[in-house]
Write an enzyme that holds these catalytic residues in place. Sequence first.
Site, mmCIF file in Angstrom:
data_model
loop_
_atom_site.group_PDB
_atom_site.id
_atom_site.type_symbol
_atom_site.label_atom_id
_atom_site.label_comp_id
_atom_site.label_asym_id
_atom_site.label_seq_id
_atom_site.Cartn_x
_atom_site.Cartn_y
_atom_site.Cartn_z
ATOM 1 N N VAL A 106 11.424 -4.193 2.553
ATOM 2 C CA VAL A 106 11.105 -4.356 3.983
ATOM 3 C C VAL A 106 11.310 -3.036 4.727
ATOM 4 O O VAL A 106 12.249 -2.286 4.441
ATOM 5 C CB VAL A 106 12.002 -5.469 4.577
ATOM 6 C CG1 VAL A 106 11.782 -5.617 6.077
ATOM 7 C CG2 VAL A 106 11.718 -6.792 3.869
ATOM 8 N N ALA A 107 10.423 -2.771 5.695
ATOM 9 C CA ALA A 107 10.493 -1.567 6.536
ATOM 10 C C ALA A 107 10.621 -0.298 5.682
ATOM 11 O O ALA A 107 11.471 0.547 5.916
ATOM 12 C CB ALA A 107 11.635 -1.666 7.535
ATOM 13 N N LYS A 151 0.854 -1.200 0.000
ATOM 14 C CA LYS A 151 0.000 0.000 0.000
ATOM 15 C C LYS A 151 0.885 1.245 0.000
ATOM 16 O O LYS A 151 2.060 1.198 0.386
ATOM 17 C CB LYS A 151 -0.930 0.032 1.220
ATOM 18 C CG LYS A 151 -0.240 0.079 2.598
ATOM 19 C CD LYS A 151 0.125 1.466 3.098
ATOM 20 C CE LYS A 151 0.829 1.420 4.457
ATOM 21 N NZ LYS A 151 1.724 2.490 4.756
ATOM 22 N N ASP A 183 -2.267 -2.238 10.599
ATOM 23 C CA ASP A 183 -2.473 -2.168 9.143
ATOM 24 C C ASP A 183 -3.072 -3.446 8.553
ATOM 25 O O ASP A 183 -3.437 -3.473 7.376
ATOM 26 C CB ASP A 183 -1.125 -1.919 8.429
ATOM 27 C CG ASP A 183 -0.705 -0.454 8.494
ATOM 28 O OD1 ASP A 183 -1.536 0.395 8.879
ATOM 29 O OD2 ASP A 183 0.463 -0.168 8.163
ATOM 30 N N LEU A 219 5.497 0.492 3.300
ATOM 31 C CA LEU A 219 4.615 -0.072 2.275
ATOM 32 C C LEU A 219 3.754 -1.223 2.808
ATOM 33 O O LEU A 219 3.064 -1.903 2.049
ATOM 34 C CB LEU A 219 5.455 -0.561 1.086
ATOM 35 C CG LEU A 219 6.303 0.518 0.387
ATOM 36 C CD1 LEU A 219 7.274 -0.103 -0.612
ATOM 37 C CD2 LEU A 219 5.408 1.538 -0.318
ATOM 38 N N ALA A 220 3.847 -1.457 4.123
ATOM 39 C CA ALA A 220 3.035 -2.483 4.805
ATOM 40 C C ALA A 220 3.246 -3.899 4.272
ATOM 41 O O ALA A 220 2.309 -4.709 4.258
ATOM 42 C CB ALA A 220 1.549 -2.114 4.768
ATOM 43 N N GLY A 221 4.463 -4.194 3.880
ATOM 44 C CA GLY A 221 4.753 -5.535 3.341
ATOM 45 C C GLY A 221 4.443 -6.647 4.329
ATOM 46 O O GLY A 221 3.818 -7.650 3.960
HETATM 47 P P1 ATP Z 1 4.177 -0.296 7.729
HETATM 48 O O1 ATP Z 1 4.007 0.477 6.452
HETATM 49 O O2 ATP Z 1 2.952 -1.109 8.125
HETATM 50 O O3 ATP Z 1 4.757 0.493 8.852
HETATM 51 P P2 ATP Z 1 6.647 -1.334 6.776
HETATM 52 O O4 ATP Z 1 6.529 -1.505 5.297
HETATM 53 O O5 ATP Z 1 7.310 -0.069 7.210
HETATM 54 O O6 ATP Z 1 5.224 -1.457 7.417
HETATM 55 P P3 ATP Z 1 7.447 -4.075 7.046
HETATM 56 O O7 ATP Z 1 8.053 -4.320 5.699
HETATM 57 O O8 ATP Z 1 6.125 -4.671 7.300
HETATM 58 O O9 ATP Z 1 7.439 -2.526 7.400
HETATM 59 O O10 ATP Z 1 8.549 -4.591 8.125
HETATM 60 C C1 ATP Z 1 8.562 -4.139 9.455
HETATM 61 C C2 ATP Z 1 9.375 -5.104 10.311
HETATM 62 O O11 ATP Z 1 8.674 -6.336 10.421
HETATM 63 C C3 ATP Z 1 10.751 -5.411 9.770
HETATM 64 O O12 ATP Z 1 11.674 -5.141 10.783
HETATM 65 C C4 ATP Z 1 10.731 -6.899 9.468
HETATM 66 O O13 ATP Z 1 11.932 -7.565 9.819
HETATM 67 C C5 ATP Z 1 9.570 -7.445 10.295
HETATM 68 N N1 ATP Z 1 8.849 -8.539 9.607
HETATM 69 C C6 ATP Z 1 8.362 -9.649 10.165
HETATM 70 N N2 ATP Z 1 7.740 -10.408 9.260
HETATM 71 C C7 ATP Z 1 7.795 -9.762 8.076
HETATM 72 C C8 ATP Z 1 7.317 -10.043 6.777
HETATM 73 N N3 ATP Z 1 6.630 -11.153 6.480
HETATM 74 N N4 ATP Z 1 7.559 -9.135 5.812
HETATM 75 C C9 ATP Z 1 8.209 -7.975 6.096
HETATM 76 N N5 ATP Z 1 8.697 -7.676 7.321
HETATM 77 C C10 ATP Z 1 8.495 -8.550 8.312
#
Ligand code: ATP
Length: 307
Positions: A115-116, A27, A156, A119-121
């Site tokens: 990751v992080a 997202k 999220d 983008l709510a991956g």
């Molecule tokens: P948001 O937009 O919801 O804040 P984000 O995109 O910033 O999320 P994510 O990619 O969801 O962040 O990763 C956040 C943390 O969750 C990372 O430190 C990662 O190591 C941990 N994590 C645990 N499981 C997963 C997964 N399946 N995919 C991504 N990160 C994960």
Amino acid sequence: MEFSTQSLIRFGNNDQVPTVSMKARAKINLSLDITEKRPDGYHNIKTIMQTIDLHDNLVIDAIGEGIELECNSSKVPCDDRNIAYKAAKLFLNKYSCKYGIKHGVKIKIEKNIPVAAGLAGGSSDAASVLIGMNKLFDCGISVDELMAVGKLLGADVPYCIKGGTILAEGIGDILTELPAIPKVYIVLAIPKIHVSTKWVYENFDFNKVNKRPNIDLLISAIAEGDIKLLAENMVNVMETFTADRFSIINKLKKKLISLGALGSLMSGSGPAVFGIFADKTSADMAYQEMKCDDCHEDYHLFVTETT
Ligand code: ATP
């Protein structure tokens, strides 16, 4: 959330249990306001979220028992700390007895969403596991119930279960569906820096915010399908902290605008920055330009579209 039932696998007792494939989509936040810090430490927000086509691929197979997880990325834990694992555990704990589920699951994640990045991956992977296991074991659990369960995993997750164009309030879990925006093309640039959501929230200072999004204006722009008005009025208050610390964020925003984006913003707590393009050709051209930019090694680059 999209799934397909791929094939059948055979168990010792000759049960046939399907395996499901899921696209866990990322997202972006088309605007984000933080309205207050709550006594419990969380923040209330008001944000418009939009699903994009960039996705992780998940395959969920029924196995004899337990939970197994495989992931192609070294950036996420491949054990019970992974939010997809937590989602499977929660699902089995909650529903095994109720629906007579006698199997465990093997989850394979092909991680494409950075990751992080904001983008709510992770939340999307968790959402896919809940939807996928509901399908795999033919439980017939309603979307609303899955969303309530998803909330136990993260703010999220309910949004990721529902997807689309949505106004999220509260801690991000009170959702109001908005009309779908016309398809637009998105160039995403993710600086190679580490930004944790927790760190941004902890350091966010209301006194430093000098521009807030006019969410009502954005909602009417969406209702009218006026992408230009929407793109030109996007604001993310979290930029006051993240962009202040990392100059690359504003640099990328300016670059995207100079290459024809109707608007550009940081997503969530960052550091992902996106530009909105009205047509595919201009998005592809901007992507190619940015790929050849002097600083292209400082960021990951994607071109995608809204779904
Ligand atoms: P948001 O937009 O919801 O804040 P984000 O995109 O910033 O999320 P994510 O990619 O969801 O962040 O990763 C956040 C943390 O969750 C990372 O430190 C990662 O190591 C941990 N994590 C645990 N499981 C997963 C997964 N399946 N995919 C991504 N990160 C994960």
